[in-house]
Each structure stands twice: as structure tokens, then as C-alpha cells.
Design an enzyme around this catalytic site. Structure first.
Site, mmCIF file in Angstrom:
data_model
loop_
_atom_site.group_PDB
_atom_site.id
_atom_site.type_symbol
_atom_site.label_atom_id
_atom_site.label_comp_id
_atom_site.label_asym_id
_atom_site.label_seq_id
_atom_site.Cartn_x
_atom_site.Cartn_y
_atom_site.Cartn_z
ATOM 1 N N LYS A 83 -4.053 -2.215 15.919
ATOM 2 C CA LYS A 83 -4.939 -1.435 15.238
ATOM 3 C C LYS A 83 -5.679 -0.694 15.889
ATOM 4 O O LYS A 83 -5.963 0.655 15.447
ATOM 5 C CB LYS A 83 -5.506 -2.258 14.260
ATOM 6 C CG LYS A 83 -4.779 -2.867 13.178
ATOM 7 C CD LYS A 83 -3.744 -2.053 12.270
ATOM 8 C CE LYS A 83 -3.070 -2.589 11.178
ATOM 9 N NZ LYS A 83 -2.033 -1.850 10.476
ATOM 10 N N PHE A 88 0.816 -1.378 0.082
ATOM 11 C CA PHE A 88 -0.101 -0.039 0.189
ATOM 12 C C PHE A 88 0.993 1.325 -0.102
ATOM 13 O O PHE A 88 0.440 2.226 -0.607
ATOM 14 C CB PHE A 88 -0.852 0.266 1.288
ATOM 15 C CG PHE A 88 -2.153 -0.791 1.278
ATOM 16 C CD1 PHE A 88 -2.874 -0.633 0.253
ATOM 17 C CD2 PHE A 88 -2.187 -2.080 1.788
ATOM 18 C CE1 PHE A 88 -4.160 -1.652 0.219
ATOM 19 C CE2 PHE A 88 -3.259 -2.809 1.694
ATOM 20 C CZ PHE A 88 -4.366 -2.768 0.889
ATOM 21 N N TYR A 112 -7.193 -11.950 14.174
ATOM 22 C CA TYR A 112 -6.858 -10.641 13.487
ATOM 23 C C TYR A 112 -7.295 -9.522 14.263
ATOM 24 O O TYR A 112 -6.721 -8.831 15.085
ATOM 25 C CB TYR A 112 -7.076 -10.341 12.130
ATOM 26 C CG TYR A 112 -6.601 -9.265 11.474
ATOM 27 C CD1 TYR A 112 -5.249 -9.326 10.878
ATOM 28 C CD2 TYR A 112 -6.954 -8.063 11.749
ATOM 29 C CE1 TYR A 112 -4.469 -8.328 10.281
ATOM 30 C CE2 TYR A 112 -6.182 -6.940 11.273
ATOM 31 C CZ TYR A 112 -4.906 -6.999 10.604
ATOM 32 O OH TYR A 112 -4.257 -6.141 10.067
ATOM 33 N N TYR A 121 -6.981 -2.487 9.256
ATOM 34 C CA TYR A 121 -7.845 -3.678 8.561
ATOM 35 C C TYR A 121 -8.797 -4.058 9.688
ATOM 36 O O TYR A 121 -8.660 -3.989 10.763
ATOM 37 C CB TYR A 121 -6.817 -4.901 8.117
ATOM 38 C CG TYR A 121 -7.570 -5.815 7.677
ATOM 39 C CD1 TYR A 121 -8.070 -6.037 6.298
ATOM 40 C CD2 TYR A 121 -7.685 -7.098 8.124
ATOM 41 C CE1 TYR A 121 -8.813 -6.895 5.754
ATOM 42 C CE2 TYR A 121 -8.511 -8.077 7.354
ATOM 43 C CZ TYR A 121 -9.254 -8.082 6.257
ATOM 44 O OH TYR A 121 -9.745 -8.978 5.715
#
Ligand code: NAI
Ligand code: NA
Length: 395
Positions: free
Chosen positions: A243, A52, A234, A224
Site C-alpha cells: 500500500k 469497491f 496490515y 487501507y
């Protein structure tokens, strides 16, 4: 030399300069057809060499003629040994950018360190004065704290309970059960230290202290979420805590940038094959099913399409919609209800035998090798190539 792929587990130890170059040029061509109105002009990308981050650098340079400085951590070639792919990507990008009259320089070193921050800021002050966009796109398994010297390692583990589900070895196509024991408290802290927002914050602090941020400056970092299938490892696992921290940091940074009318965002991106994601258990199986479904629907995107949409339909659009948590969503197509319902159905019946039929294992595999410049259309892999490529803007 003639360079062939040499894999070990989910990494490839070699990479091909011509294949990497071809990938970069395709991304450049895509962006030339999708320019950004009122896009950024002076851009710093942390993690600019692959995935990215590379797509963000290309979108800035070719979407709005931006001058770009890229920071990354890549292995240069040595005689008889190819460089890491991000090195070849950067060489290809900067060579082309210079041909096209675009400013492009880079720093190859540890972005977490004070030294690399100081070197980058000095370069900005000398060459650009200030920046109007900082893209934060690091993915690293380790971080050394710049002040204390403490070393942190990130982990990909569930929190609180053992996780058991399916995964695929994408080299062999074997679908098998995987069990991951839960993490301890320290592993959560360490993962947050590596992949959370502290270093992003440190970059902003250092840039701001040195008066290197322009009026209306923007910054974006990538996150994400993903489906419930991958949640335990995750979003609700150790990496998810990191995150969460990254996302909370966006709000802190935004407050800090009030005086210059600055903005700070996290963009939630789609699951894609990158060096970072192939290392995460369960994700490769999910991605191979997701690819199949999204390609069938004609809505599959790679890094460059994702970032182009982020710039043109979100960051630099007239008005930008955010989710209830204040995040940008370009994972909207991945998360569409009908797409997720289909993936879930396929997940239930995925086995070694069914996967070639119901999943896009081949697409996964091709994308994986493409990351290293292999299996790229139009490249003659039997031909001798010069592995000793240089990055023209490297400081
Ligand atoms: P990537 O592995 O392709 O890129 C990582 C970049 O970080 C490279 O440029 C590398 O050189 C650089 N880097 C690593 N350690 C460094 C260090 N110490 N100093 C300087 N540079 C360093 O990863 P990818 O997938 O593009 O990830 C970027 C961000 O996007 C991450 O935050 C990731 O969590 C996020 N993301 C990834 C998704 C995926 O499916 N791949 C989905 C959504 C978000
Ligand atoms: Na990146």
C-alpha cells in the site's frame, strides 16, 4: 438448478445469480438517489466485478450516466456449476445498464497481462475514444509479471517480529489466538509486486502511449490504513508495504499526467467484508466489532455508500481535502476517535462467549454470504434458477 452455499475456510465455492442480481440492483437504486454533479462520462474500472470496484462502476454509470468498461477475472458458469459471484454481478449490471440505455462492456481476463491491456485499449479507442476516469480496484493473491513472466505471490505477514493476537472464525464464532511468523525480504518484494502500484502505473503508461486519456483525466486506487490493533499484520506488515508503494505511485502518475491536467489519487477506504478482506487474519474480528459500534452510532456504510461519498464529496466535489500524506480519506468515520476507543475496549473483552453480544458477528456473516448472493432478502433459495447466465457486454 437449486444452488446452496458451499463454504471452505473463508471462501464460498458457489454463488447465486438471483441474489447477486438483487445486490446489484440495490446498489443501482442507491446511486439513482445520489447522483454526481459533473461526474465522469467514460470510465474504465479494473477489478469491476465485486467490492469497491463494482460499486465504482455502478456509481459512475448511475451517478453520471457514464459509459463503463469493466475488467475483472471471474469464472463463468459451466453446466451444473455456478459462476463466481463477480460474473453474476457483471451479468446483472450490464443487463440492467443496457436496458437503461447505458454503454457497458467488459473484459474477463488477467488485468496484469499485456494482452488484456491491449484488448481494453483497443475497445476504448473504438468505442469511447478516450476515458476520463480510471478506477484501479484490483485485489489478487498472485501476479505474473507481463514482461519477465515471473510469478509473485502476496502474503499477509508481520515484518520483523512474530505477531500474536485474537482472531475469529466467523463461521463458528470461535475466538482464538493466532500466531503469525514474520516474513522474509523476498515476501515483502513479492507482496509489493502483486498489490503495489506497478501494474497501475503500467495501465496508465499504456493508456497514455495510446492517447486514450482525456484532458482533466482522473485516476484513483484504493488503500487501507486501519487501527493500531491490526497494524502489525496490515499497515506495518507485507500488505502495508504494498500500500505504501501504491500510494507513492499516485504521485508519480500525477506528475506524468501534467500535460493533460490529470490527477491521481489513492483513496483510503473503510474496512468492509469482501472476498479480499475475509482472507486477512484478525480483520474479521476487528470488522465484527467495528460494525457493531458503527451501526449503533448510525454511521455504518457498505461499499456503495463509501464510493458514493468518494465521488460526491471528494473526487467530483468543488474542493477536496486530503490528509497530510496527500490521500483521500473516506475511512474518516471508521477512524473517528470515539469509534476506535469503543472498538478497543470491546477488543479487550472479546471471547467466543462474549462476541455474539458485543460484536456484530451476524452482520459479518450475512455480509459474507451476501457477497455470493446468499442470505439476500426476498430471494427464494428453494426455487430453480438458471446458472448459465451470460454477461451481455462481455468481449
Ligand atoms: P474484491 O475481492 O471484492 O475485488 C477484487 C476485484 O479484482 C474483482 O473484480 C476481481 O475480479 C478482480 N481481479 C482480481 N485479480 C484479477 C486479475 N488478475 N485480473 C483482473 N481482475 C482481477 O476486493 P475489494 O475488497 O473490493 O478490494 C479492492 C481494493 O480495495 C483493494 O486494493 C483493497 O486492498 C482495497 N481496500 C479494501 C478494503 C476492504 O476492507 N475490503 C478496505 C480498503 C481498501
Ligand atoms: Na473491487
Amino acid at each position: 438448478m437449486i444452488i446452496e452455499p458451499k463454504t471452505r475456510g473463508f471462501i464460498c465455492l458457489t454463488s447465486h445469480p438471483e441474489g447477486c442480481k438483487s445486490n446489484v440492483l440495490s446498489q443501482i437504486n442507491y446511486i439513482k438517489d445520489h447522483p454526481t454533479a459533473n461526474g465522469p462520462k467514460r470510465v474504465l474500472v479494473i477489478g469491476a466485478s465485486t467490492g469497491f470496484g463494482l460499486a465504482s462502476r455502478i456509481t459512475s454509470a448511475y451517478g453520471s450516466n457514464a459509459s463503463t468498461i469493466g475488467v475483472y477475472f471471474e469464472k463463468p458458469p459451466t453446466d451444473g456449476r455456478p459462476a463466481s459471484p463477480g460474473y453474476y454481478n457483471s451479468a446483472a449490471f450490464e443487463t440492467q445498464a443496457h436496458k437503461d440505455g447505458l454503454y457497458a462492456k467488459s473484459i474477463n481476463g488477467d488485468a496484469f497481462s499485456n494482452a488484456v491491456k491491449a484488448q481494453t485499449i483497443k475497445l476504448i479507442k473504438e468505442d469511447l475514444g478516450k476515458i476520463d476516469l480510471l478506477v484501479y480496484s484490483l485485489a489478487s493473491p498472485v501476479r505474473q509479471h507481463p514482461d519477465t513472466g515471473e510469478k509473485f505471490k502476496s502474503t499477509l505477514k508481520p515484518i520483523g517480529q512474530t505477531f500474536t493476537d485474537k482472531t475469529v472464525d466467523f463461521h463458528t464464532g470461535e475466538v482464538k489466538e493466532i500466531t503469525i511468523e514474520p516474513c522474509n525480504e523476498q515476501e515483502i518484494k513479492n507482496t509489493v509486486a502483486v498489490m503495489g502500484g506497478e501494474d497501475w502505473q503500467f495501465w496508465i503508461n499504456a493508456l497514455q502511449e495510446n492517447d486514450a486519456l482525456a484532458e482533466d483525466f482522473k485516476t484513483v486506487a484504493y488503500s487501507y490504513i486501519g487501527p493500531s490493533l491490526t497494524e502489525a499484520v496490515y499497515r506495518k506488515g507485507t500488505i502495508g508495504r504494498a500500500k505504501d508503494h501504491l500510494e507513492a505511485t499516485a504521485f508519480k502518475i500525477k506528475d506524468q499526467l501534467k500535460a493533460i491536467n490529470g490527477e491521481a489519487y489513492v483513496s483510503v477506504n473503510k474496512a468492509l467484508v469482501t472476498q479480499a478482506s475475509s482472507a486477512i487474519p484478525v480483520i474479521p474480528l476487528y470488522i465484527s466489532l467495528l460494525y457493531k459500534v458503527m451501526k449503533e452510532e448510525g454511521i455504518h456504510e457498505g461499499c456503495i455508500e463509501q464510493i458514493e461519498r468518494l465521488f460526491n464529496e471528494r473526487l467530483y466535489a468543488e474542493n477536496m481535502t486530503l490528509d497530510s500524506e496527500g490521500r483521500i480519506r473516506v475511512d474518516d468515520l471508521e477512524m473517528r476517535e470515539d469509534i476506535q476507543a469503543k472498538v478497543l475496549e470491546l477488543w479487550k473483552i472479546a471471547t467466543t462467549e462474549t462476541l455474539p453480544e458485543i460484536g456484530d458477528l451476524e452482520g459479518y456473516n450475512t455480509d459474507f454470504f451476501n457477497l455470493f448472493g446468499f442470505k439476500v432478502d426476498g430471494i427464494d433459495y428453494d426455487k430453480d434458477v438458471n446458472e448459465m447466465v451470460t454477461v451481455p457486454g462481455l468481449q
